[in-house]
Design a protein around this motif. Sequence first.
Motif, PDB file in Angstrom:
ATOM      1  N   ASP A 131       0.842  -1.188   0.000  1.00 39.48           N
ATOM      2  CA  ASP A 131       0.000   0.000   0.000  1.00 39.48           C
ATOM      3  C   ASP A 131       0.886   1.250   0.000  1.00 39.48           C
ATOM      4  O   ASP A 131       1.719   1.414   0.899  1.00 39.48           O
ATOM      5  CB  ASP A 131      -0.892  -0.009   1.246  1.00 39.48           C
ATOM      6  N   GLY A 133       0.009   4.190   0.643  1.00 36.53           N
ATOM      7  CA  GLY A 133      -0.449   5.168   1.619  1.00 36.53           C
ATOM      8  C   GLY A 133      -1.001   6.427   0.991  1.00 36.53           C
ATOM      9  O   GLY A 133      -0.947   7.509   1.594  1.00 36.53           O
ATOM     10  N   VAL A 134      -1.548   6.298  -0.231  1.00 34.96           N
ATOM     11  CA  VAL A 134      -2.092   7.448  -0.943  1.00 34.96           C
ATOM     12  C   VAL A 134      -3.544   7.651  -0.532  1.00 34.96           C
ATOM     13  O   VAL A 134      -4.318   6.696  -0.453  1.00 34.96           O
ATOM     14  CB  VAL A 134      -2.001   7.236  -2.465  1.00 34.96           C
ATOM     15  N   LYS A 135      -3.921   8.900  -0.282  1.00 35.21           N
ATOM     16  CA  LYS A 135      -5.310   9.205   0.047  1.00 35.21           C
ATOM     17  C   LYS A 135      -6.201   8.958  -1.160  1.00 35.21           C
ATOM     18  O   LYS A 135      -5.743   8.816  -2.289  1.00 35.21           O
ATOM     19  CB  LYS A 135      -5.440  10.667   0.497  1.00 35.21           C
ATOM     20  N   ASN A 136      -7.478   8.947  -0.923  1.00 32.09           N
ATOM     21  CA  ASN A 136      -8.457   8.750  -1.994  1.00 32.09           C
ATOM     22  C   ASN A 136      -8.607  10.032  -2.796  1.00 32.09           C
ATOM     23  O   ASN A 136      -9.582  10.767  -2.682  1.00 32.09           O
ATOM     24  CB  ASN A 136      -9.800   8.322  -1.409  1.00 32.09           C
ATOM     25  N   GLU A 137      -7.594  10.316  -3.599  1.00 34.30           N
ATOM     26  CA  GLU A 137      -7.570  11.522  -4.417  1.00 34.30           C
ATOM     27  C   GLU A 137      -7.511  11.151  -5.886  1.00 34.30           C
ATOM     28  O   GLU A 137      -7.270  10.003  -6.248  1.00 34.30           O
ATOM     29  CB  GLU A 137      -6.369  12.405  -4.039  1.00 34.30           C
ATOM     30  N   ASN A 159      -0.991  11.811  -7.552  1.00 34.45           N
ATOM     31  CA  ASN A 159      -2.346  12.066  -7.075  1.00 34.45           C
ATOM     32  C   ASN A 159      -2.469  13.496  -6.592  1.00 34.45           C
ATOM     33  O   ASN A 159      -1.512  14.087  -6.076  1.00 34.45           O
ATOM     34  CB  ASN A 159      -2.708  11.107  -5.940  1.00 34.45           C
ATOM     35  N   ASN A 161      -5.598  16.578  -5.098  1.00 35.42           N
ATOM     36  CA  ASN A 161      -6.941  17.057  -4.818  1.00 35.42           C
ATOM     37  C   ASN A 161      -7.187  18.251  -5.725  1.00 35.42           C
ATOM     38  O   ASN A 161      -6.789  19.379  -5.428  1.00 35.42           O
ATOM     39  CB  ASN A 161      -7.083  17.456  -3.344  1.00 35.42           C
ATOM     40  N   LYS A 169       1.069  14.908  -5.866  1.00 38.81           N
ATOM     41  CA  LYS A 169       1.928  14.188  -4.928  1.00 38.81           C
ATOM     42  C   LYS A 169       2.472  12.948  -5.635  1.00 38.81           C
ATOM     43  O   LYS A 169       1.708  12.094  -6.086  1.00 38.81           O
ATOM     44  CB  LYS A 169       1.139  13.785  -3.683  1.00 38.81           C
TER      45      LYS A 169
END
Length: 351
Positions: A131, A133-137, A159, A161, A169
Motif C-alpha cells: 500500500d 499510503g495514498v489518500k483517496n484523491e 495524485n 486534490n 503528490k
Amino acid sequence: MAEHIPEDVIAKIFQWLPIKSLIRFTSISKRWRFIILRDPHFATSQFQIASGNNKSVCFLSYSDSNFFESLNLQTTTSALRNLRCPFKQPDSMVFIHSSCRGLMFATFVGQGMVARYIWNPSTGFFKKLPDPGVKNEYQVFSGFGYISATDDYKILIANSNLEEGEEAKIHIFSSKSNSWKRIQDSQYSASSTTIMGTLLNEALHWLEMFDDVIVAFDLADEEFRTMPLPVVEDHYAGDYFRHLRVLGGCLCVFGQADTNAGSMDMWVMREYDAGNSWTKLFNLKFSNQPEGIISVKPIWVMETSTFLEINSNSETRVKLVRSYYNEEEIEEIHMDRRSMIGYEESLLWLE
C-alpha cells in the motif's frame, strides 16, 4: 526423443517459439515447466528475441465477468482468447494503467478497498504491491517502466486534490526494494487524454495541457524535465496535440484539429529531446464516416500502421481500427469492450 537433446539446446529452441506454444508445453514435464515459467534467464532471452514480433492487444472488460480478451496483432480477428484476471472479483472493477515488457500495472477497486497489482496476462502471474499510503484523491497521471542497468521495475503515481488546486503528490514503487517512497511534488497535471505515461529511453512522458510541453520523468534519476512540442501554424498546441506514443524508438505525437475530419496527424521526434527534429510523417485516416465520433486514441504504433480505439455515439461498442500509413486502407475490428491497451507478450515476472 527430447531425453536425448541437451537441455541448453531445448532452451535455445524454445526461445524462438510463441508464448502460446510455450505455455502449452508446460504440461509436458516438470522440467519444461520450470524452464518456461520459472527460469529468469530464459524469460529474459525469450523476450529479447520475440520482442517486436509477438505483440498483442489486450481488450479489457469492466463488467462482472472475470475474463478479459486478447487479440494477437499478427493474426486475424478470429484469434481471440479469453484471459482470466486472477485478482478480479464480483462487484469490483480492474483498471489497467500501463504495460511494460509484457507486465501490466493494474488497480483493483471494490469491496471498500483499493489494491495495486503487477500482472502478466500471458502466464497468469500476479503480484500484489504494498500500500503506497495514498489518500483517496484523483490520479492525475501514472507510468510503469524498467531500468535495465539495475534490473528494476518502477511505477510512478501522481495524485492530487484538484478541487483545492494542490500540486501532484508523486509516489514511486521500486521492485528492487518492493516498496513505495514519496518524492518531490510536481506542478504538472498531465492532460486527461494522456494520463498513462509513454515509456521511452527509460523515461516516462506525458502531454502537459497548461504549458503545452511534454513532461518527461527519468526513472533512474527520478527527476522531471520538459521537452518541446512541434510548432504548428494555425493550431493551438493544447487543443491540437492529443496523444503520445513511440514509433521505431522515437517519440511521436498525434495531432487532431477536428474529430469530424476522419483523420489525425502523426509527428515524430527523430532525435530524442531535440525540438527542431519534429517532423510530420503521416496523416492517418481512421473513418469514412467520422460524424458522431466522440474520441480517437492510438493504442499501438507499428512500422506500417497504427491501431486506434474509436468511441462514437452510434456504437454501443468500442471500435478498434488499424490505419495504414502508405495507403488509405482501414481495417476495422468491433469488440464489445470499453477500454483497450497494447502489450508485448512475455514470460517475465517479479520476484
